[in-house]
Design a protein around this motif. Structure first.
Motif, mmCIF file in Angstrom:
data_model
loop_
_atom_site.group_PDB
_atom_site.id
_atom_site.type_symbol
_atom_site.label_atom_id
_atom_site.label_comp_id
_atom_site.label_asym_id
_atom_site.label_seq_id
_atom_site.Cartn_x
_atom_site.Cartn_y
_atom_site.Cartn_z
ATOM 1 N N SER A 142 0.829 -1.207 0.000
ATOM 2 C CA SER A 142 0.000 0.000 0.000
ATOM 3 C C SER A 142 0.864 1.258 0.000
ATOM 4 O O SER A 142 2.075 1.204 0.209
ATOM 5 C CB SER A 142 -0.905 -0.009 1.237
ATOM 6 O OG SER A 142 -0.091 -0.047 2.399
ATOM 7 N N GLY A 143 0.201 2.369 -0.255
ATOM 8 C CA GLY A 143 0.867 3.675 -0.158
ATOM 9 C C GLY A 143 2.058 3.843 -1.075
ATOM 10 O O GLY A 143 2.111 3.306 -2.180
ATOM 11 N N ASP A 144 3.048 4.606 -0.590
ATOM 12 C CA ASP A 144 4.240 4.914 -1.394
ATOM 13 C C ASP A 144 5.080 3.673 -1.645
ATOM 14 O O ASP A 144 5.739 3.563 -2.680
ATOM 15 C CB ASP A 144 5.089 5.981 -0.681
ATOM 16 C CG ASP A 144 4.321 7.287 -0.537
ATOM 17 O OD1 ASP A 144 3.817 7.780 -1.565
ATOM 18 O OD2 ASP A 144 4.194 7.794 0.595
ATOM 19 N N GLU A 187 6.934 12.435 -1.494
ATOM 20 C CA GLU A 187 7.365 11.066 -1.819
ATOM 21 C C GLU A 187 7.395 10.784 -3.314
ATOM 22 O O GLU A 187 8.178 9.961 -3.775
ATOM 23 C CB GLU A 187 6.450 10.033 -1.128
ATOM 24 C CG GLU A 187 6.655 9.914 0.366
ATOM 25 C CD GLU A 187 5.843 10.927 1.166
ATOM 26 O OE1 GLU A 187 5.124 11.736 0.537
ATOM 27 O OE2 GLU A 187 5.940 10.917 2.410
#
Length: 316
Positions: A142-144, A187
């Protein structure tokens, strides 16, 4: 430099298949004989042994090994039997779909392999498991962290040694602005540069960063990011600079403290034996003042220990 020792005169895979069949026969398995053969055959020879075994005994040697061996030895030997790309695909599959999701292992494989290796194993992954690697990454990460893994899997990168110094300085500046200079971190910039630039270029960025801002890019990553995203960025950077040093540290951590992380220990030894284990052993000794063989010897036992030490080769 590999640490695998194979017989000076190549043996006939048919003879190996016969010897293995004998080792499996009867009551109990002659595990020592199995290790003596398999821990001293390279990827091509192991593949021939599998073919011969199937044609002679109409049996899958991997299934046979699985029923004859157990525990950590079984895990290590079964992983060892595959060629590098097939093995990486299996590690990724297990890390992304098992009850026990292992995103550390997934990050290590994707971020430490060269772009062409990643493209190759992506094809094998799909051919073997009939699913897309990207799809499984989307489900579990998930995410970056997810964004970075997907970018590494999807973007072909230059693998040569040529570097554009001006662009490296520009990238260093962009990373500084996206990280240490501002409150919070952008990011996106980290994902883009780390997934699109070649290893040689990342090393140049690191040098520029240090020259321009007086601190290492590694420290900046550690202070600006966290968790699996941080770990992925550091893996990419450290493998661009010195993969052997990176893997020596991973091995050290797997054996540090109470208990051993055998999953990591097996993965790194089995995947690097035929690539750069000599360098890893040298880096390990340089940093920790103890030979990798001695460390593995004190953390393992029985046939499992014999197998890993056979792969590591003589203790220098």
């Amino acid at each position: 430099m590999a640490t695998l020792t194979v017989p000076p005169v190549p043996l006939n895979p048919r003879d190996d298949a016969i010897q293995l069949y004998k080792a499996f026969k009867g009551f109990g398995c002659d595990t020592a004989a199995v290790i003596a053969i398999l821990a001293h055959r390279d990827a091509t020879q192991r593949s021939y042994i599998q073919q011969e075994y199937r044609s002679m005994y109409n049996d899958d040697i991997l299934k046979r090994l699985s029923s004859e061996l157990s525990g950590k030895l079984e895990t290590a030997v079964l992983l060892w039997m595959h060629d590098p790309a097939g093995r990486d695909a299996i590690i990724l599959r297990q890390g992304l779909t098992r009850d026990f999701i292992n995103l550390e292992a997934v990050t290590e494989i994707i971020c430490s392999r060269t772009p062409s290796q990643v493209q190759h194993l992506k094809g094998i992954y799909h051919g073997t498991f009939l699913e897309y690697l990207e799809h499984n990454i989307e489900q579990q990460a998930s995410g970056d962290h997810q964004k970075l893994l997907l970018a590494c899997v999807n973007k072909p990168r230059y693998e040569g040694m040529e570097v554009d110094r001006e662009l490296a300085a520009k990238d260093a500046k962009a990373l500084y602005k996206a990280g240490e200079k501002k409150l919070g971190t952008d990011e996106k910039v980290f994902v883009q540069i780390f997934s699109e630039r070649s290893r040689a270029h990342l090393v140049a960025i690191n040098t520029c960063y240090h020259d321009m801002y007086g601190r290492s890019l590694k420290k900046a990553i550690k202070s600006e990011t966290s968790g699996l995203f941080e770990s992925a960025l550091l893996t990419i950077l450290q493998c661009a600079e010195n993969p052997a040093k990176y893997f020596a540290k991973v091995l050290y951590k797997s054996m540090k403290g109470l208990g051993t992380n055998d999953t990591t220990l097996i993965r790194v030894i089995v995947t690097r034996t035929e690539i750069d284990m000599q360098y890893i052993k040298a880096e390990y000794f340089k940093k920790y003042k103890k030979s990798l063989n001695d460390a593995v010897h004190s953390e393992t036992s029985g046939h499992y220990r014999t197998f890993l030490l056979s792969l590591l080769g003589p203790n220098h």
